[in-house]
Design a protein around this motif. Sequence first.
Motif, mmCIF file in Angstrom:
data_model
loop_
_atom_site.group_PDB
_atom_site.id
_atom_site.type_symbol
_atom_site.label_atom_id
_atom_site.label_comp_id
_atom_site.label_asym_id
_atom_site.label_seq_id
_atom_site.Cartn_x
_atom_site.Cartn_y
_atom_site.Cartn_z
ATOM 1 N N ARG A 1 2.558 1.664 -3.449
ATOM 2 C CA ARG A 1 1.624 2.224 -4.438
ATOM 3 C C ARG A 1 1.468 3.733 -4.241
ATOM 4 N N SER A 2 1.319 4.126 -2.970
ATOM 5 C CA SER A 2 1.153 5.542 -2.670
ATOM 6 C C SER A 2 2.388 6.350 -3.079
ATOM 7 N N VAL B 1 0.525 5.071 -7.758
ATOM 8 C CA VAL B 1 -0.293 4.042 -8.423
ATOM 9 C C VAL B 1 -1.584 3.884 -7.663
ATOM 10 N N THR B 2 -2.708 3.908 -8.377
ATOM 11 C CA THR B 2 -4.001 3.699 -7.717
ATOM 12 C C THR B 2 -4.396 2.238 -7.860
ATOM 13 N N ALA B 3 -4.820 1.644 -6.741
ATOM 14 C CA ALA B 3 -5.167 0.217 -6.739
ATOM 15 C C ALA B 3 -6.416 -0.044 -7.549
ATOM 16 N N SER C 1 0.836 -1.203 0.000
ATOM 17 C CA SER C 1 0.000 0.000 0.000
ATOM 18 C C SER C 1 0.873 1.256 0.000
#
Length: 200
Positions: free
Chosen positions: A193-194, A198-200, A190
């Motif tokens: 990604r942040s 990157v958006t999940a 998480s």
Amino acid sequence: MLVDMVIDGIDVPDDGTEAVDHIGELLQRVAGGDQTAFGRLYDLLSPRVFGLILRVLVDRAQSEEVLQEVFLEVWQSAARFAPNRGQGRSWVLTIAHRRAVDRVRSSQAASDRDVRVGFRDLDVAHDGVSEQAELRIEGEKVAAALSGLPDPQREALTLAYYGGYSQSEIAALVGAPLGTIKTRMRDGLSRLRSEMGVTA
């Protein structure tokens, strides 16, 4: 009665107590110049270390060279291993990953020099070079984001994605409950990604 399972040189008690770090013990013996311990360490870890390096470099010949460099560094710097800061296997795999990334950067720098010279003579293969550069930049972003994670999250993700270990194997290696490893990996991904937008 205590029943132990042995996984690649790591004793994993089935009663919930902390695992014995045999790799760490071997590293401490290697630090004292024990060649037999070094041979045992090489036998236990070289397949995993080679697999990690090969995943990063892809090229088998270069991976074999880096494998030798890694174990030379382990032999020379085993005294720097601190058992209170993590498992021996993680320490060796971290060295391997760093060496593999260094080799990628070195190869890329040489390739970039060749490309610059080549562009003066012939303007070809630009798309392939652009793609390689983008992949390299992306890899560097991942490495930078990974280095910013807390140690437990970085260790779990490194073992999973570079070492090829399952979550249960990681739990055994670091002496933590499986649920804790799952949480570390989830939280670490998480944060990665942040960091990378990157958006999940």
